[in-house]
Design an enzyme around this catalytic site. Structure first.
Site, PDB file in Angstrom:
ATOM      1  CB  SER A  20      -0.931   0.018   1.221  1.00 40.05           C
ATOM      2  OG  SER A  20      -0.182   0.151   2.417  1.00 40.05           O
ATOM      3  N   GLY A  21       0.253   2.388  -0.268  1.00 41.87           N
ATOM      4  CA  GLY A  21       0.905   3.669  -0.133  1.00 41.87           C
ATOM      5  C   GLY A  21       2.182   3.824  -0.931  1.00 41.87           C
ATOM      6  CG  ASP A  41       2.254  -5.002   3.487  1.00 41.84           C
ATOM      7  OD1 ASP A  41       2.606  -3.860   3.101  1.00 41.84           O
ATOM      8  OD2 ASP A  41       1.328  -5.190   4.297  1.00 41.84           O
ATOM      9  CB  VAL A  65      10.028  -5.111   8.825  1.00 45.79           C
ATOM     10  CG1 VAL A  65       9.537  -5.282   7.396  1.00 45.79           C
ATOM     11  CG2 VAL A  65       9.246  -4.036   9.570  1.00 45.79           C
ATOM     12  CE1 TYR A 156       6.135   7.674  11.099  1.00 44.98           C
ATOM     13  CE2 TYR A 156       6.425  10.053  11.023  1.00 44.98           C
ATOM     14  CZ  TYR A 156       6.275   8.846  10.377  1.00 44.98           C
ATOM     15  OH  TYR A 156       6.270   8.805   9.001  1.00 44.98           O
ATOM     16  CD  GLU A 190      -4.724  12.781  -1.098  1.00 43.14           C
ATOM     17  OE1 GLU A 190      -5.367  11.825  -1.577  1.00 43.14           O
ATOM     18  OE2 GLU A 190      -4.945  13.970  -1.380  1.00 43.14           O
TER      19      GLU A 190
END
Length: 260
Positions: A20-21, A41, A65, A156, A190
């Protein structure tokens, strides 16, 4: 815009967070440019769908991961299946936010382990194989937040700052093995991970006040810079951090405290 330059003909790539992304955009662009790609993933269902859609040049692997065993298996499976590993993109990441005084230890661990430890383990085992075959290129996805703090984002931002320094340290250590290591630092993109920010009108307006381009990026706008850093066009580039943020770094982060 479709790129048919075939810069990655006969190259084998790993993309973590590839379902994704930004990761998905990188997978798609690599395939367009002639690479064979293994996407790692946790979303097995989406990986299975991608395998049906993308054909024999693509392989999906369910991988955590933060597990060294999973990463070792990912690299060995890639080499066994496609015969090598030339480029790697370490994209997997997510965040559980919270102000420092309120942040649960398990939420800190989740974010830092995924965003920083996951990149460390991936680099470690990707580079071990690249060493055997004479070199390669690694691109890590850090963030604008490597440089700019974010309310409720201490885990983060700390992890992404760590990714940037880990990238530089990798470039220093791995140059003698002919392995280049670089990072891109995206701004607001996005994607499924940012949907709650982009779709909330008030939060989105707070971001747009600070982003000079007045819009979020599309994942495809990260794929191009990432592939450049992995390509021979960047053959003398290592240890670099490329901001891809619509000039956001020039204006500072919005005050997000009112949304918590």
């Amino acid at each position: 815009m479709t790129n048919t330059s075939n810069r990655f003909n006969n190259k084998v790539a790993i993309v973590t967070g590839g379902a994704s992304g930004i990761g998905l955009a990188i997978v798609s662009r690599l395939l367009e440019e002639g690479a064979k790609v293994v996407a790692a993933d946790l979303n097995q269902e989406r990986l299975d769908e991608m395998s049906k859609e993308l054909g024999d040049s693509f392989l999906g692997q369910k991988v955590n991961v933060t597990s060294e065993g999973d990463i070792e298996k990912l690299v060995s499976t890639t080499v066994d299946h496609f015969g090598g590993l030339h480029v790697a993109f370490n994209v997997a990441g997510a965040s559980k936010p919270g102000a420092i005084m309120d942040l649960a230890e398990e939420d800190w661990d989740f974010t830092v382990d995924l965003c920083l430890k996951g990149v460390f383990l991936s680099m470690k085992h990707e580079a071990r194989h690249m060493l055997k075959q004479g070199g390669g290129a690694i691109v890590n996805i850090a963030s604008l937040n490597s440089h700019v703090p974010m309310y409720a984002g201490s885990a983060y931002t700390s992890a992404k700052a760590g990714v940037e320094m880990l990238t530089r340290n990798g470039a220093l250590e791995m140059a003698r093995a002919n392995i280049r290591v670089n990072a891109i630092l995206p701004g607001l993109v996005e994607s499924p991970l940012t949907a709650s920010l982009v779709e909330n009108k008030e939060i989105n307006e707070a971001y747009m006040e600070r982003i000079p381009f007045r819009r979020a990026a599309q994942p495809e706008e990260m794929a191009g810079p990432a592939l450049f850093l992995a390509s021979e066009d960047a053959g003398y580039v290592s240890g670099a951090s490329l901001l891809v943020d619509g000039a956001w770094n020039t204006s500072g982060y919005p005050d997000m405290s009112r949304f918590f």
